[in-house]
Design an enzyme around this catalytic site. Structure first.
Site, short mmCIF file in Angstrom:
data_model
loop_
_atom_site.label_atom_id
_atom_site.label_comp_id
_atom_site.label_asym_id
_atom_site.label_seq_id
_atom_site.Cartn_x
_atom_site.Cartn_y
_atom_site.Cartn_z
N HIS A 210 0.81 -1.11 0.15
CA HIS A 210 0.07 0.22 0.16
C HIS A 210 0.88 1.37 -0.01
O HIS A 210 1.55 1.67 0.91
CB HIS A 210 -0.99 0.14 1.32
CG HIS A 210 -1.74 1.33 1.50
ND1 HIS A 210 -2.99 1.24 1.36
CD2 HIS A 210 -1.50 2.73 1.71
CE1 HIS A 210 -3.54 2.48 1.59
NE2 HIS A 210 -2.36 3.27 1.70
N GLU A 277 -4.21 6.98 -2.78
CA GLU A 277 -3.81 5.71 -2.48
C GLU A 277 -3.63 4.48 -3.53
O GLU A 277 -4.59 4.68 -4.42
CB GLU A 277 -4.79 5.03 -1.49
CG GLU A 277 -4.95 5.87 -0.07
CD GLU A 277 -5.94 4.82 0.86
OE1 GLU A 277 -5.38 5.20 2.40
OE2 GLU A 277 -6.66 4.24 0.68
N ARG A 294 -9.12 14.26 3.48
CA ARG A 294 -8.85 14.95 4.54
C ARG A 294 -7.43 14.76 4.80
O ARG A 294 -6.57 13.99 4.21
CB ARG A 294 -9.59 13.91 5.58
CG ARG A 294 -9.33 12.60 5.48
CD ARG A 294 -9.98 11.43 6.37
NE ARG A 294 -10.04 10.25 5.95
CZ ARG A 294 -9.12 9.32 6.36
NH1 ARG A 294 -8.11 9.56 6.89
NH2 ARG A 294 -9.30 7.95 5.76
P1 ADP Z 1 -5.89 6.98 7.62
O1 ADP Z 1 -6.13 8.47 8.13
O2 ADP Z 1 -4.58 6.61 8.02
O3 ADP Z 1 -6.51 6.56 6.24
P2 ADP Z 1 -7.59 5.25 9.07
O4 ADP Z 1 -8.22 4.70 7.78
O5 ADP Z 1 -7.28 4.33 10.18
O6 ADP Z 1 -6.71 6.30 8.94
O7 ADP Z 1 -8.75 6.33 9.47
C1 ADP Z 1 -8.56 7.21 10.26
C2 ADP Z 1 -9.76 7.32 11.41
O8 ADP Z 1 -11.17 7.77 10.64
C3 ADP Z 1 -10.03 6.41 12.25
O9 ADP Z 1 -10.65 6.71 13.26
C4 ADP Z 1 -11.21 5.61 11.42
O10 ADP Z 1 -12.15 4.75 12.25
C5 ADP Z 1 -11.82 6.82 10.80
N1 ADP Z 1 -12.78 6.79 9.54
C6 ADP Z 1 -12.08 6.67 8.52
N2 ADP Z 1 -12.86 6.61 7.41
C7 ADP Z 1 -14.13 6.53 7.78
C8 ADP Z 1 -15.50 6.72 7.37
N3 ADP Z 1 -15.87 6.57 6.12
N4 ADP Z 1 -16.48 6.47 8.37
C9 ADP Z 1 -16.10 6.56 9.80
N5 ADP Z 1 -14.85 6.68 10.12
C10 ADP Z 1 -14.12 6.67 9.37
P1 ADP Z 2 -10.56 2.05 3.16
O1 ADP Z 2 -11.74 3.27 2.41
O2 ADP Z 2 -11.32 1.48 3.98
O3 ADP Z 2 -9.43 2.88 3.62
P2 ADP Z 2 -9.41 1.01 0.65
O4 ADP Z 2 -9.95 0.70 -0.56
O5 ADP Z 2 -8.44 2.09 1.00
O6 ADP Z 2 -10.42 1.02 1.75
O7 ADP Z 2 -8.54 -0.35 1.11
C1 ADP Z 2 -8.00 -0.66 2.43
C2 ADP Z 2 -6.98 -1.67 2.52
O8 ADP Z 2 -7.53 -3.12 1.85
C3 ADP Z 2 -5.72 -1.48 1.32
O9 ADP Z 2 -4.76 -0.85 1.98
C4 ADP Z 2 -5.45 -3.09 1.31
O10 ADP Z 2 -4.70 -3.59 2.11
C5 ADP Z 2 -6.81 -3.84 1.16
N1 ADP Z 2 -7.59 -3.64 -0.37
C6 ADP Z 2 -8.28 -2.85 -0.68
N2 ADP Z 2 -8.71 -3.33 -2.22
C7 ADP Z 2 -7.90 -4.36 -2.29
C8 ADP Z 2 -7.74 -5.00 -3.57
N3 ADP Z 2 -8.50 -4.94 -4.88
N4 ADP Z 2 -6.94 -6.07 -3.45
C9 ADP Z 2 -6.29 -6.34 -2.49
N5 ADP Z 2 -6.01 -5.65 -1.33
C10 ADP Z 2 -7.07 -4.55 -1.37
MG MG Z 3 -7.68 3.66 1.95
#
Ligand code: ADP
Ligand code: ADP
Ligand code: MG
Length: 480
Positions: A210, A277, A294
């Site tokens: 990632h 990402e 954000r």
């Molecule tokens: P990053 O900022 O590194 O992507 P995370 O994916 O862990 O970190 O999300 C950061 C914070 O925001 C966490 O507390 C997560 O639970 C919250 N969060 C992220 N996306 C959502 C969402 N779509 N709805 C509710 N909470 C979210």
């Molecule tokens: P979120 O909105 O919850 O952050 P993401 O789409 O960014 O969700 O995915 C979060 C994580 O899930 C990625 O960092 C990766 O580890 C895994 N992931 C998501 N999509 C895929 C995919 N198509 N193949 C493999 N891993 C995935």
């Molecule tokens: Mg993500």
């Protein structure tokens, strides 16, 4: 009167935002719910407004937050991450009341918050991405679409909530039978969590890295990137350890990914700070995944290697100022690692340790060390919020120096009361694949030995036990 900015968040990120606001010469207004009364963000703000008894619902209450901003005469709101940060209705409500929302516009948030719409925008701009479907239709038609896609690409397939986030709403499907069974379950969960039951499919990239790119875009047409971060060390698709820059040695590839991220941001007419990402497969092919609209938890590692204050820039951009630097001014220096020190027990499936009192809190310090936290000795961890206590970010000239610094800091960090993730990170810092910078999203699964530690005999344990003993006896250890 000084300009006032309301911080619509809690915990470490509220403090991070308040610091930037005060450094700019503005005043910071904190908001809080009753269970959060002990939080330090309330004390360091210039004014604090109680929203209600919560829990969580008041931090998420658009009307109450806007009312608090008006009453305290704030001209802008910073949403941080989580809570209202990616809620287009909140951004819209700010736009309607002439309060500056520190982030992109509500339209951009709405488009990019929907993973299928975001993919559509990127496809039109020719950005490489993981093969996937449109939003699946309801009922039997949707299942037919899904089985068709799976027939073409083969299992495993990723079933994702269109409006998902925070690592939730993602499941790996291994067979037709599972697909049939899981689609309705995924829909129900997505509806409950994201108020939207739509789902879609993506091909699974097997054990990817990632890698993400930090973007800053002002309202004068300038979009710059601040280099890469690697967030492959994850548990249940949620990040645990983040590093900057990515350890991928192919400089041409990294430059290409960064340029693609800028192109992606421009295609979305992106404004303010955001993160593009990507997943990188084992053949070093990269695929767009999503844009987070954000400031991110792990923004600190990028700040350390670039010297650029992302939150300060977010505020300036929101007030209509042009970026004060160009792409050529952005220089990456050294390496940075961030670990999320949570009140959780990694050995017990990362069970949160809420409800416990922090009986000892002795933080680390020194050269190249940054702490973003909000707890203190005597703080009682509310059970109703997430378990992040403090982010430890270290910066060093070389990777080895940075890892050495991380180890030294973890050793000197004493938190007693709740179990924390400190000894777990210590094991990672001593693990050879981490040391060589060679890891992907399967890291936690494929390195089960990082869960083997003994809190009380590890060096981490020794120091906190020593301090705890002194504390409880009220003695001065140096008097003897
Ligand atoms: P990053 O900022 O590194 O992507 P995370 O994916 O862990 O970190 O999300 C950061 C914070 O925001 C966490 O507390 C997560 O639970 C919250 N969060 C992220 N996306 C959502 C969402 N779509 N709805 C509710 N909470 C979210
Ligand atoms: P979120 O909105 O919850 O952050 P993401 O789409 O960014 O969700 O995915 C979060 C994580 O899930 C990625 O960092 C990766 O580890 C895994 N992931 C998501 N999509 C895929 C995919 N198509 N193949 C493999 N891993 C995935
Ligand atoms: Mg993500």
């Amino acid at each position: 009167m000084k300009k006032r900015i309301l911080v619509a968040n809690r915990g470490e990120i509220a403090i991070r935002l308040i610091r930037a606001i005060q450094e700019l010469g503005y005043e910071a207004i904190a908001v809080y719910e009753t269970p959060d009364e002990m939080s330090r963000h309330i004390r360091i703000a210039d004014e604090a407004v109680l929203l209600g008894d919560g829990p969580r619902c008041d931090y998420l209450n658009i009307e109450k937050v806007i009312r608090a901003a008006k009453r305290s005469e704030a001209c802008a709101i910073h949403p941080g991450y989580g809570f209202l940060a990616e809620n287009p209705y909140f951004a819209k409500a700010c736009e309607k009341t002439d309060i500056v929302f520190i982030g992109p516009t509500s339209d951009i948030i709405a488009n990019l918050g929907n993973k299928v719409v975001a993919r559509q925008i990127m496809a039109e701009a020719g950005i490489p991405m993981v093969p996937g479907t449109q939003t699946l239709k309801q009922g039997r038609e949707g299942l037919a679409e899904a089985l068709d896609f799976a027939g073409h690409y083969g299992y495993p397939i990723m079933l994702k909530a269109t409006s998902g986030g925070g690592g939730r709403g993602i499941r790996r499907i291994e067979s037709d039978a599972e697909m049939k069974e899981q689609i309705p379950i995924a829909r129900a969960e997505a509806l409950a969590a994201f108020n939207d039951d739509s789902v879609y499919l993506e091909k699974v990239i097997v054990n990817p890295k990632h890698v993400e790119v930090q973007i800053l875009a002002d309202s004068h047409g300038h979009t710059v990137h601040l280099g890469t971060r690697d967030c492959s060390i994850q548990r249940r698709n949620q990040k645990l350890v983040e590093i900057a820059p990515s350890m991928i040695k192919d400089k041409k590839l990294i430059d290409e990914i960064c340029e693609t991220a800028v192109r992606a941001a421009k295609a979305a007419r992106y404004l303010n700070a955001g993160t593009v990402e990507f997943l990188i497969d084992q053949d070093m092919k990269y695929y767009f995944m999503e844009i987070n609209t954000r400031v991110q938890v792990e923004h600190t590692v990028t700040e350390m290697i670039t010297g650029i204050d992302i939150v300060r820039n977010q505020i300036n951009i929101a007030f209509g100022k042009p970026l004060s630097f160009t792409q050529d001014d952005v220089q990456i220096r050294g390496h940075a690692i961030e670990v999320r020190i949570n009140a959780e027990d990694p050995k017990n499936d990362f069970m949160p340790e809420g409800g416990k009192k922090v009986s000892v809190y002795r933080s680390t310090g020194g050269f190249g060390v940054r702490l973003d936290g909000f707890v203190y000795q005597g703080y009682i961890i509310p059970e109703v919020y997430d378990s992040l206590l403090v982010k430890l970010t270290v910066h060093g000239f070389t990777w080895d120096e940075t890892v050495g610094r991380l180890k030294r800091c973890l050793q000197n960090f004493a938190i007693r009361g709740p179990k924390t993730t400190i000894p777990f990170y210590m094991n990672i810092a001593n693990e050879k694949d981490f040391l060589s910078g060679d890891f992907d999203t399967s890291y936690i699964e494929t390195h089960p030995h990082i869960f083997y530690y003994d809190e009380d005999s590890s060096e981490v344990g020794k120091l906190s036990r020593f301090i705890a003993e002194i504390q409880y006896r009220g003695e001065n250890p140096f008097a003897k």
